[in-house]
Design a protein around this motif. Structure first.
Motif, PDB file in Angstrom:
ATOM      1  N   GLU A   1       0.835  -1.195   0.000  1.00 23.68           N
ATOM      2  CA  GLU A   1       0.000   0.000   0.000  1.00 23.68           C
ATOM      3  C   GLU A   1       0.870   1.246   0.000  1.00 23.68           C
ATOM      4  O   GLU A   1       1.849   1.341   0.734  1.00 23.68           O
ATOM      5  N   THR A   2       0.509   2.216  -0.833  1.00 22.54           N
ATOM      6  CA  THR A   2       1.253   3.473  -0.919  1.00 22.54           C
ATOM      7  C   THR A   2       0.320   4.499  -1.549  1.00 22.54           C
ATOM      8  O   THR A   2      -0.899   4.396  -1.412  1.00 22.54           O
ATOM      9  N   ILE A   3       0.877   5.513  -2.219  1.00 16.54           N
ATOM     10  CA  ILE A   3       0.056   6.389  -3.042  1.00 16.54           C
ATOM     11  C   ILE A   3       0.451   6.207  -4.502  1.00 16.54           C
ATOM     12  O   ILE A   3       1.600   5.863  -4.802  1.00 16.54           O
ATOM     13  N   GLN A   4      -0.505   6.399  -5.389  1.00 17.16           N
ATOM     14  CA  GLN A   4      -0.193   6.381  -6.810  1.00 17.16           C
ATOM     15  C   GLN A   4       0.605   7.648  -7.128  1.00 17.16           C
ATOM     16  O   GLN A   4       0.179   8.757  -6.815  1.00 17.16           O
ATOM     17  N   GLY A   5       1.771   7.484  -7.723  1.00 14.10           N
ATOM     18  CA  GLY A   5       2.648   8.625  -7.967  1.00 14.10           C
ATOM     19  C   GLY A   5       2.650   9.127  -9.389  1.00 14.10           C
ATOM     20  O   GLY A   5       3.342  10.104  -9.688  1.00 14.10           O
ATOM     21  N   GLU A   6       1.891   8.498 -10.292  1.00 12.32           N
ATOM     22  CA  GLU A   6       1.982   8.839 -11.707  1.00 12.32           C
ATOM     23  C   GLU A   6       0.599   9.013 -12.330  1.00 12.32           C
ATOM     24  O   GLU A   6      -0.373   8.372 -11.916  1.00 12.32           O
ATOM     25  N   GLY A   7       0.534   9.874 -13.332  1.00 11.77           N
ATOM     26  CA  GLY A   7      -0.630   9.933 -14.193  1.00 11.77           C
ATOM     27  C   GLY A   7      -1.881  10.519 -13.562  1.00 11.77           C
ATOM     28  O   GLY A   7      -1.838  11.265 -12.587  1.00 11.77           O
TER      29      GLY A   7
ATOM     30  N   SER B   1      -2.594  10.372  -9.758  1.00 11.51           N
ATOM     31  CA  SER B   1      -1.475  10.754  -8.896  1.00 11.51           C
ATOM     32  C   SER B   1      -1.977  11.329  -7.572  1.00 11.51           C
ATOM     33  O   SER B   1      -2.867  12.180  -7.542  1.00 11.51           O
ATOM     34  N   GLY B   2      -1.410  10.833  -6.476  1.00 19.04           N
ATOM     35  CA  GLY B   2      -1.806  11.281  -5.144  1.00 19.04           C
ATOM     36  C   GLY B   2      -2.870  10.430  -4.486  1.00 19.04           C
ATOM     37  O   GLY B   2      -3.191  10.631  -3.307  1.00 19.04           O
ATOM     38  N   THR B   3      -3.405   9.450  -5.198  1.00 23.93           N
ATOM     39  CA  THR B   3      -4.477   8.602  -4.673  1.00 23.93           C
ATOM     40  C   THR B   3      -3.907   7.437  -3.864  1.00 23.93           C
ATOM     41  O   THR B   3      -3.025   6.727  -4.351  1.00 23.93           O
ATOM     42  N   PRO B   4      -4.379   7.213  -2.630  1.00 21.00           N
ATOM     43  CA  PRO B   4      -3.950   6.020  -1.896  1.00 21.00           C
ATOM     44  C   PRO B   4      -4.301   4.766  -2.690  1.00 21.00           C
ATOM     45  O   PRO B   4      -5.389   4.664  -3.255  1.00 21.00           O
ATOM     46  N   ALA B   5      -3.367   3.825  -2.745  1.00 19.58           N
ATOM     47  CA  ALA B   5      -3.562   2.672  -3.624  1.00 19.58           C
ATOM     48  C   ALA B   5      -2.846   1.449  -3.077  1.00 19.58           C
ATOM     49  O   ALA B   5      -1.817   1.553  -2.400  1.00 19.58           O
ATOM     50  N   VAL B   6      -3.404   0.288  -3.403  1.00 21.02           N
ATOM     51  CA  VAL B   6      -2.717  -0.987  -3.194  1.00 21.02           C
ATOM     52  C   VAL B   6      -2.165  -1.421  -4.546  1.00 21.02           C
ATOM     53  O   VAL B   6      -2.907  -1.519  -5.525  1.00 21.02           O
TER      54      VAL B   6
ATOM     55  N   SER C   1      -6.869  -6.532   3.636  1.00 20.64           N
ATOM     56  CA  SER C   1      -6.150  -6.171   4.864  1.00 20.64           C
ATOM     57  C   SER C   1      -5.645  -4.727   4.827  1.00 20.64           C
ATOM     58  O   SER C   1      -5.113  -4.224   5.820  1.00 20.64           O
ATOM     59  N   TYR C   2      -5.802  -4.055   3.689  1.00 16.34           N
ATOM     60  CA  TYR C   2      -5.362  -2.675   3.536  1.00 16.34           C
ATOM     61  C   TYR C   2      -6.559  -1.725   3.539  1.00 16.34           C
ATOM     62  O   TYR C   2      -7.705  -2.142   3.398  1.00 16.34           O
ATOM     63  N   GLN C   3      -6.266  -0.416   3.656  1.00 15.83           N
ATOM     64  CA  GLN C   3      -7.324   0.594   3.696  1.00 15.83           C
ATOM     65  C   GLN C   3      -7.722   1.104   2.319  1.00 15.83           C
ATOM     66  O   GLN C   3      -8.886   1.413   2.069  1.00 15.83           O
ATOM     67  N   ALA C   4      -6.756   1.228   1.407  1.00 21.06           N
ATOM     68  CA  ALA C   4      -7.010   1.859   0.108  1.00 21.06           C
ATOM     69  C   ALA C   4      -8.013   1.060  -0.717  1.00 21.06           C
ATOM     70  O   ALA C   4      -8.029  -0.173  -0.675  1.00 21.06           O
ATOM     71  N   LYS C   5      -8.815   1.768  -1.477  1.00 23.03           N
ATOM     72  CA  LYS C   5      -9.822   1.152  -2.344  1.00 23.03           C
ATOM     73  C   LYS C   5      -9.456   1.247  -3.823  1.00 23.03           C
ATOM     74  O   LYS C   5     -10.195   0.765  -4.675  1.00 23.03           O
ATOM     75  N   HIS C   6      -8.330   1.870  -4.110  1.00 23.60           N
ATOM     76  CA  HIS C   6      -7.838   1.976  -5.488  1.00 23.60           C
ATOM     77  C   HIS C   6      -6.743   0.929  -5.674  1.00 23.60           C
ATOM     78  O   HIS C   6      -5.760   0.908  -4.927  1.00 23.60           O
ATOM     79  N   ILE C   7      -6.907   0.056  -6.648  1.00 21.38           N
ATOM     80  CA  ILE C   7      -5.973  -1.044  -6.865  1.00 21.38           C
ATOM     81  C   ILE C   7      -5.235  -0.811  -8.182  1.00 21.38           C
ATOM     82  O   ILE C   7      -5.871  -0.622  -9.228  1.00 21.38           O
ATOM     83  N   VAL C   8      -3.912  -0.820  -8.121  1.00 23.14           N
ATOM     84  CA  VAL C   8      -3.094  -0.636  -9.314  1.00 23.14           C
ATOM     85  C   VAL C   8      -2.426  -1.968  -9.650  1.00 23.14           C
ATOM     86  O   VAL C   8      -1.684  -2.523  -8.837  1.00 23.14           O
TER      87      VAL C   8
END
Length: 222
Positions: free
Chosen positions: A13-19, A22-27, A84-91
């Motif tokens: 889990e981190t943040i999306q850094g591209e495109g 960008s800036g969205t919490p993501a798994v 098990s993670y919080q983010a709802k955006h999956i990359v």
């Protein structure tokens, strides 16, 4: 379809850094395996699927630290990890994730309320749930000698193009004839080079495109 097994290098889990996102919490789900051969690739440890590098599923549920390792996982097993993670955006990235049929995985994730984003080179057929957001980062004339597919460009919601020189933009222009008019176009300077960055900035201004600056590298996160 439900029996697809994925080879996964890492889930974290981190943040999306591209495109566009960008800036969205993501798994991030990083698939193992790629034969495109980009010389500037920063995940070369995902290229090869060696039997000696197979690990347990528990071990890949964390950043790999650039290790050439992978675990087998079904769509159901990956869903359990992701919950098990919080983010709802999956990359879903790689490697080249379109080595795999992603329909079983993305359908399950969307049905559970997640948003799926695919990042692909555009050199393989895209098999994915229709609700997914597809980012094509077209890899042109790479060492693997794979063509960017017109079908991949036609499916793109976003085209995020790596740029080092003017010829990269010229090559992109030839591909955009296949792209939906509503697709977002973003230019991403290769390796944060100043010359490439200046070229991308001016081109984005001239064409009303977006600039992708690999935010995660500037702020020092995964």
């Amino acid at each position: 379809m439900s029996d697809v097994i994925y080879r996964v290098n890492e889930v974290f889990e981190t943040i999306q850094g591209e495109g566009f996102y960008s800036g969205t919490p993501a798994v991030f789900i990083r698939m193992q395996g790629c034969d495109v051969g980009c010389p500037w690739c920063d995940t070369k440890h995902t290229w090869t699927v060696a039997l000696d590098d197979e690990r347990s599923l528990a071990e890949i549920n964390q950043p790999s630290g650039d290790r050439q390792r992978w675990a087998q996982a079904s769509a159901d097993e990956l869903l359990v990890l992701i919950q098990s993670y919080q983010a709802k955006h999956i990359v879903i990235t790689g490697g080249e994730p379109c080595w795999y049929d992603l329909k079983p995985l993305t359908a399950k994730l969307h049905d559970q309320g997640y948003m799926c984003q695919l990042e692909t080179s555009g050199t393989y057929d895209i098999q994915i749930d229709e609700r997914s957001f597809v980012t094509v980062s077209p890899k042109i004339n790479m060492r693997g000698k794979r063509d960017v597919l017109a079908s991949a460009m036609q499916r793109a919601n976003e085209v995020k193009h790596p740029v080092g020189r003017q010829s990269d933009i010229d090559a992109l222009d030839a591909l955009l004839v296949h792209c939906p008019t509503e697709a977002q176009i973003a230019l991403q300077p290769i390796s944060q080079q100043k010359r490439a960055t200046d070229l991308c900035i001016q081109t984005c201004i001239d064409r009303n495109w977006r600039l992708s600056v690999q935010l995660h590298k500037y702020i020092g996160v995964l």
